[in-house]
Structure formats: structure tokens, C-alpha cells
Design an enzyme around this catalytic site. Structure first.
Site, PDB file in Angstrom:
ATOM      1  N   LYS A  48       0.841  -1.202   0.000  1.00 41.39           N
ATOM      2  CA  LYS A  48       0.000   0.000   0.000  1.00 41.39           C
ATOM      3  C   LYS A  48       0.880   1.258   0.000  1.00 41.39           C
ATOM      4  O   LYS A  48       0.608   2.221  -0.715  1.00 41.39           O
ATOM      5  CB  LYS A  48      -0.945  -0.009   1.213  1.00 41.39           C
ATOM      6  N   GLN A  92      -5.033  -1.755   9.713  1.00 42.69           N
ATOM      7  CA  GLN A  92      -4.851  -3.071   9.098  1.00 42.69           C
ATOM      8  C   GLN A  92      -5.407  -4.159  10.026  1.00 42.69           C
ATOM      9  O   GLN A  92      -5.092  -4.196  11.215  1.00 42.69           O
ATOM     10  CB  GLN A  92      -3.345  -3.302   8.827  1.00 42.69           C
ATOM     11  N   ASP A 115     -11.442   1.983   3.920  1.00 41.88           N
ATOM     12  CA  ASP A 115     -11.798   0.556   3.807  1.00 41.88           C
ATOM     13  C   ASP A 115     -13.314   0.340   3.909  1.00 41.88           C
ATOM     14  O   ASP A 115     -13.783  -0.797   3.799  1.00 41.88           O
ATOM     15  CB  ASP A 115     -11.103  -0.267   4.911  1.00 41.88           C
TER      16      ASP A 115
END
Ligand code: NDP
Length: 277
Positions: A48, A92, A115
């Protein structure tokens, strides 16, 4: 032989577009938080950040030890929520067991939640309203659109019901007027369900779980799985056999994976644009 849905090629084009958008916006910021040292998570965070650097997004890589308390993590999220230079923020997953994942996701500023895991964004998706949606499901739809796969009225079967892939991709397919069935570990006669699918999305996390017998001839097969088998990457679909039955198929690697990374970048730009109006 199935046509390959080339996620790598489309992802490159998306990244080029994002790079131009970032230049036009004059700076976009992304922050990621990784708690602990899970090897797969470290790889994903690394990818990322590499992508962010390439498109000119300023990325902050917060790494916290596995023993970080829930309170300390919430404080970190709060600081990044308040930081105006940060447009996109992600934590994450998975988080260590002592941390309440739902609480942490609820603490994210929904406007920065690239997300799409905050209940506000997940709720808007469920209601069919425009909102930030996770990169993997958005990437899958972008790939289907790129190859002009008709979705309206299509029988779509999603195997897997996670918050990050299965549920949101099912919601997006439904929004596009597919007839969607979601299967999971308690589904009876999964093979027959899968074989009925014109569009089959496999998001299970079990290497080569979907065999050729589970695929309808000519179907579109989207393989989300990333599994490591004897040091190599394998999807959730038995690709070698499936490509002889399917009409279209995503490879692993080179399918959904690169799309996820590219769409995370475009989601960050989207968040930046929405925050500036
Ligand atoms: P989860 O483990 O959160 O969810 C897996 C889902 O598969 C669950 O809903 C589970 O059912 C279902 N399942 C497990 N075993 C079976 C079975 N035997 N039969 C039917 N259903 C089953 O995984 P994720 O959704 O997070 O990820 C799935 C895969 O996709 C993983 O390989 C992951 O690494 C990969 N991934 C790839 C991404 C990419 O960019 N390419 C992004 C995100 C994930 P139940 O709910 O009943 O337990």
C-alpha cells in the site's frame, strides 16, 4: 479457454489516473496503522505504501507493538482523525485479540474510512447510497465493468460473508441488479449453488477450494483468495482446471490483488475530494 480478467493492467491505468488527480488536488494524505508483526499484514502495508508513493500520495506508516492497549490505539486513531493533512485512514486487520476491533473501526472518522468498515459507510452501502466502499469489492466491480460483463439480472454467487469482501461485494452486485446468493461455511450443497452461478466470487481463504466441478461452463469466476502454498501464492479457485470451464477468470496473482491496491489509492483521492467540498 477462459478469457483472463487482467487486474494488473487495469490497476496500472487506475494508478495513472490517480496520479494525475493527486497532482491536481495538490497533495493527498493516507495514514495506515499496523498493530503487531503479522507477516502477511506487513506485506500488505508495504504494498500500500509503495503504491501511495508511486502516485504521489503522502503516506504515514504507523507501526505499533502487538501489546499496544486498546486505549493507546484509540488515541492514535483520534490523532489521525484530527490531522487535517490525512484524507484516508485505515487500520490493518486483524488486530490482536485483546483489542475490540468493532470499537476501533467505530472510532474512525467515517469521512476518512477508506476501507468502508465504519458502520456509517457499511450502512450506507447496505442502503444503496453512495459512500466509501472497501477497495476489494470496488475493484471487483471495476474489473467486471472493464470487461463489460452484464450484471443486470445475472445470477451471482458470493462464497464468503466477511465484512471486508463477501458482504460488500454482494451489496454492490445487488445494487447493480444482479440476483445475489451469499454462501458460507454452513451452506448446504455449496457445490450445486456455485454451479448455478453466472458470476462466481470466491472469497474463502482456502487454497483451490473451488474446483472445476463447482463452475458452470462459461461462468465469470472472480478469485479473491490469497493463500500461500509451498511458498507460492494460490487463489481460492483451482485455476488450472477452472480456466478450461469458465468463460472469464481472474488469475492469482494479477487479478483482484492489484485492483485492491489501486482502488485503495482512488478511494483515498475520493475521500480527499469529498472532504474538500
Ligand atoms: P474471512 O476468513 O474473513 O472469511 C472467509 C469466509 O469464507 C467466511 O464467510 C467463511 O464462512 C467462508 N468459508 C470458510 N470456509 C468455508 C467453507 N468450507 N465453505 C464455505 N464457506 C467457507 O476471509 P476474507 O473475506 O477476509 O478473505 C478471504 C480470502 O480473500 C483470503 O484468502 C484473503 O487473504 C483474501 N483477500 C484478498 C484480498 C485481495 O485484495 N485479493 C483482500 C482481502 C482478502 P463463515 O462466515 O461461515 O465462517
Amino acid at each position: 479457454m477462459a478469457t483472463i480478467l487482467d487486474g494488473k493492467a487495469l490497476a496500472e491505468r487506475i494508478r495513472a489516473d490517480v496520479k494525475a488527480d493527486v497532482a491536481q488536488l495538490g497533495g493527498v494524505g493516507l495514514a495506515t496503522i499496523l498493530v503487531g508483526d503479522d507477516p502477511a499484514s506487513q506485506i500488505y502495508i508495504g504494498l500500500k505504501h509503495k503504491a501511495a508513493t508511486e502516485v504521489g500520495i503522502e503516506a504515514i506508516d504507523v507501526r505499533l507493538p502487538a501489546e499496544t492497549s486498546e486505549e493507546e490505539l484509540l488515541e492514535q486513531v483520534e490523532a489521525l482523525n484530527a490531522d487535517d493533512s490525512i484524507d484516508g485512514l485505515l487500520v490493518q486487520l486483524p488486530l490482536p485479540a485483546h483489542v475490540d476491533e468493532a470499537l476501533v473501526l467505530r472510532s474512525l472518522d467515517p469521512a476518512k474510512d477508506v476501507d468502508g468498515l465504519h458502520p456509517w459507510n457499511a450502512g450506507h452501502l447496505f442502503l444503496g447510497r453512495p459512500t466509501l466502499v472497501g477497495a476489494t469489492p470496488v475493484g471487483i466491480l471495476a474489473l467486471l465493468d472493464e470487461y463489460r460483463i452484464p450484471l443486470e439480472g445475472a445470477r451471482a454467487v458470493v462464497v464468503g460473508r466477511s465484512d471486508i469482501v463477501g458482504k460488500p461485494v454482494a451489496a454492490l452486485l445487488l445494487q447493480r441488479n444482479a440476483t445475489v446468493t451469499v454462501c458460507h461455511s454452513r451452506t448446504r450443497d455449496l457445490a450445486a449453488m456455485a454451479r448455478d452461478a453466472e458470476i462466481l466470487v470466491a472469497a474463502i481463504g482456502k487454497a483451490r477450494f473451488v474446483t472445476a466441478e463447482m463452475i458452470r461452463p462459461g461462468a465469470v469466476v472472480i478469485d479473491v483468495g490469497i493463500n500461500r502454498v509451498e511458498g507460492k501464492l494460490a487463489g481460492d479457485v483451482d485455476f488450472a482446471a477452472a480456466q478450461r470451464i469458465a468463460g472469464w477468470i481472474t488469475p492469482v496473482p494479477g487479478g483482484v490483488g492489484p485492483m485492491t491496491i489501486a482502488v485503495l489509492m482512488s478511494n483515498t483521492v475520493r475521500a480527499a475530494v469529498r472532504r474538500r467540498v
